[in-house]
Design a protein around this motif. Structure first.
Motif, short mmCIF file in Angstrom:
data_model
loop_
_atom_site.label_atom_id
_atom_site.label_comp_id
_atom_site.label_asym_id
_atom_site.label_seq_id
_atom_site.Cartn_x
_atom_site.Cartn_y
_atom_site.Cartn_z
N GLU A 89 -11.56 -56.78 -35.56
CA GLU A 89 -11.39 -58.02 -36.31
C GLU A 89 -10.20 -58.81 -35.77
OE1 GLU A 89 -10.78 -59.54 -40.89
OE2 GLU A 89 -11.68 -57.58 -40.53
N LYS A 90 -9.09 -58.13 -35.51
CA LYS A 90 -7.90 -58.81 -34.96
C LYS A 90 -8.18 -59.35 -33.57
CE LYS A 90 -4.62 -56.14 -37.66
NZ LYS A 90 -3.70 -55.00 -37.65
N GLU A 91 -8.85 -58.55 -32.74
CA GLU A 91 -9.21 -59.03 -31.40
C GLU A 91 -10.16 -60.22 -31.49
OE1 GLU A 91 -8.70 -54.67 -29.21
OE2 GLU A 91 -10.71 -55.50 -29.48
N GLY A 92 -11.10 -60.16 -32.44
CA GLY A 92 -12.04 -61.26 -32.64
C GLY A 92 -11.34 -62.56 -33.00
N GLU A 93 -10.34 -62.47 -33.86
CA GLU A 93 -9.56 -63.66 -34.23
C GLU A 93 -8.86 -64.24 -33.01
OE1 GLU A 93 -6.88 -62.40 -37.33
OE2 GLU A 93 -8.52 -62.04 -38.75
N ASN A 109 -7.64 -40.61 -31.95
CA ASN A 109 -8.94 -40.46 -32.61
C ASN A 109 -9.01 -41.40 -33.81
OD1 ASN A 109 -10.04 -38.30 -30.96
ND2 ASN A 109 -8.45 -37.01 -31.87
N PRO A 110 -9.26 -42.69 -33.54
CA PRO A 110 -9.21 -43.65 -34.63
C PRO A 110 -10.37 -43.49 -35.61
CG PRO A 110 -10.03 -44.70 -32.65
CD PRO A 110 -9.62 -43.29 -32.27
N SER A 111 -10.11 -43.85 -36.84
CA SER A 111 -11.17 -43.85 -37.85
C SER A 111 -12.03 -45.10 -37.65
CB SER A 111 -10.57 -43.86 -39.26
OG SER A 111 -9.95 -45.13 -39.50
N LEU A 112 -13.19 -45.10 -38.27
CA LEU A 112 -14.07 -46.27 -38.19
C LEU A 112 -13.36 -47.50 -38.76
CD1 LEU A 112 -16.81 -47.41 -37.42
CD2 LEU A 112 -17.67 -46.68 -39.66
N GLY A 113 -12.62 -47.33 -39.84
CA GLY A 113 -11.88 -48.43 -40.44
C GLY A 113 -10.82 -48.99 -39.50
N GLU A 114 -10.12 -48.10 -38.79
CA GLU A 114 -9.10 -48.55 -37.83
C GLU A 114 -9.75 -49.32 -36.68
OE1 GLU A 114 -5.61 -45.16 -38.15
OE2 GLU A 114 -7.52 -44.59 -37.18
N ILE A 115 -10.90 -48.85 -36.23
CA ILE A 115 -11.62 -49.54 -35.15
C ILE A 115 -12.07 -50.92 -35.62
CG2 ILE A 115 -13.71 -49.52 -33.72
CD1 ILE A 115 -13.41 -46.41 -33.66
N GLN A 116 -12.65 -50.97 -36.80
CA GLN A 116 -13.13 -52.25 -37.34
C GLN A 116 -11.97 -53.23 -37.53
OE1 GLN A 116 -15.32 -50.84 -40.76
NE2 GLN A 116 -17.25 -50.85 -39.63
N SER A 117 -10.84 -52.76 -38.00
CA SER A 117 -9.66 -53.61 -38.18
C SER A 117 -9.18 -54.16 -36.82
CB SER A 117 -8.56 -52.83 -38.87
OG SER A 117 -7.39 -53.62 -38.97
N ALA A 118 -9.15 -53.28 -35.82
CA ALA A 118 -8.73 -53.70 -34.48
C ALA A 118 -9.69 -54.74 -33.91
CB ALA A 118 -8.63 -52.49 -33.55
N LEU A 144 -6.25 -61.06 -23.24
CA LEU A 144 -5.70 -60.84 -24.58
C LEU A 144 -5.32 -59.37 -24.74
CD1 LEU A 144 -8.37 -62.85 -26.60
CD2 LEU A 144 -6.11 -63.62 -25.88
N ALA A 145 -4.31 -59.13 -25.52
CA ALA A 145 -3.87 -57.76 -25.74
C ALA A 145 -4.93 -56.98 -26.52
CB ALA A 145 -2.55 -57.75 -26.51
N GLU A 146 -5.17 -55.77 -26.07
CA GLU A 146 -6.06 -54.87 -26.80
C GLU A 146 -5.25 -54.23 -27.92
OE1 GLU A 146 -9.46 -51.53 -25.77
OE2 GLU A 146 -8.01 -52.05 -24.24
N GLN A 147 -5.84 -54.16 -29.09
CA GLN A 147 -5.15 -53.56 -30.23
C GLN A 147 -4.91 -52.07 -29.96
OE1 GLN A 147 -4.07 -55.21 -33.25
NE2 GLN A 147 -4.38 -56.85 -31.77
N ARG A 148 -3.73 -51.62 -30.28
CA ARG A 148 -3.41 -50.20 -30.10
C ARG A 148 -4.03 -49.39 -31.23
NH1 ARG A 148 0.02 -49.54 -25.94
NH2 ARG A 148 1.50 -51.19 -25.47
N HIS A 159 -16.06 -57.76 -31.94
CA HIS A 159 -16.31 -57.89 -33.37
C HIS A 159 -17.65 -58.60 -33.56
CE1 HIS A 159 -15.80 -59.38 -37.52
NE2 HIS A 159 -15.16 -58.23 -37.67
N PRO A 160 -18.45 -58.20 -34.56
CA PRO A 160 -19.74 -58.84 -34.79
C PRO A 160 -19.67 -60.36 -34.93
CG PRO A 160 -19.55 -56.87 -36.14
CD PRO A 160 -18.21 -57.08 -35.48
N SER A 161 -18.57 -60.90 -35.46
CA SER A 161 -18.46 -62.35 -35.61
C SER A 161 -18.41 -63.07 -34.26
CB SER A 161 -17.22 -62.71 -36.44
OG SER A 161 -16.03 -62.36 -35.76
N VAL A 162 -17.83 -62.43 -33.26
CA VAL A 162 -17.78 -63.03 -31.92
C VAL A 162 -19.19 -63.07 -31.34
CG1 VAL A 162 -16.89 -62.79 -29.56
CG2 VAL A 162 -15.40 -62.31 -31.52
N LYS A 163 -19.92 -61.97 -31.48
CA LYS A 163 -21.30 -61.93 -30.97
C LYS A 163 -22.19 -62.90 -31.72
CE LYS A 163 -21.08 -57.30 -31.11
NZ LYS A 163 -21.49 -55.88 -31.03
#
Length: 160
Positions: free
Chosen positions: A58-62, A47-56, A39-43, A115-119
Motif C-alpha cells: 500500500e505504501k509503495e502503491g501510494e 518472514n513478513p506476515s500477510l498484513g505487513e506485506i499488504q501494508s508495504a 522508489l524505495a522498497e519498503q523494508r 498493490h492491487p490499486s496500481v494494477k
C-alpha cells in the motif's frame, strides 16, 4: 518523440543489472525520451506476515501513484498480466503513441509485486512470463523489449 517513464520499486544494486539497464537506456535515446524513477522498497522482516506485506504494498502503491505524470497510459507489469509477443508490444506502443496520452508509464513493483490499486488503475497489465524473475532483471528485460519494439517499428533486422 514519445515520453516513456519506468517507475521501479527498488534500486539496482548489482553492477551487471546497472550495466544492462544503462546500455538499453542509451540505445533508447534515439527513439523516446526515457525517464527512470526508482522508489524505495519498503523494508520488511525476514518472514513478513500477510498484513505487513499488504501494508508495504500500500505504501509503495501510494509512492508509485504520486510519480505518475498526468495524461499517462500506465502499463503495470504483473505475473497475472497479459503475455504479449515482441511484435504485439511494438504494435501496442505504436497505438499508445498515437492516442491522447502524453506519456507511457511502465510500473515494476518490488519483491512482492504491486498493490492491487496500481494494477486496477493501469490501462493494461503486462506479464513477461509465468516464471518468476527478480524485479531488477525485469527492468533490464523491459528496457530491452522497449528497444526491440522501436526497432520492429522501424523495420530493423535487430528483431529476428
Amino acid at each position: 518523440m514519445v515520453d516513456v517513464t519506468l517507475i521501479c520499486v527498488g534500486k539496482l544494486k548489482e553492477k551487471f543489472y546497472q550495466d544492462g539497464a544503462a546500455e538499453y537506456a542509451k540505445r533508447l535515446k534515439g527513439y523516446c525520451k526515457l525517464n527512470i524513477v526508482e522508489l524505495a522498497e519498503q523494508r520488511l522482516p525476514k518472514n513478513p506476515s500477510l498484513g505487513e506485506i499488504q501494508s508495504a504494498l500500500e505504501k509503495e502503491g501510494e509512492a508509485i501513484r504520486a510519480k505518475i505524470p498526468p495524461n499517462s497510459s500506465v502499463i503495470a507489469l504483473a505475473v497475472e498480466g497479459v503475455m504479449r509477443s515482441s511484435e504485439e508490444l511494438a504494435a501496442m506502443i505504436s497505438t499508445w503513441t498515437h492516442n491522447a496520452a502524453k506519456h507511457l508509464v511502465f510500473v515494476i513493483g518490488g519483491s512482492y509485486g504491486l498493490h492491487p490499486s496500481v494494477k486496477a488503475g493501469a490501462w493494461a497489465t503486462l506479464s513477461m512470463s509465468p516464471m518468476t524473475f527478480p524485479h531488477h532483471l525485469a527492468r533490464v528485460m523491459l528496457l530491452e523489449q522497449l528497444y526491440r519494439a522501436f526497432k520492429i517499428q522501424e523495420g530493423s533486422d535487430y528483431h529476428k
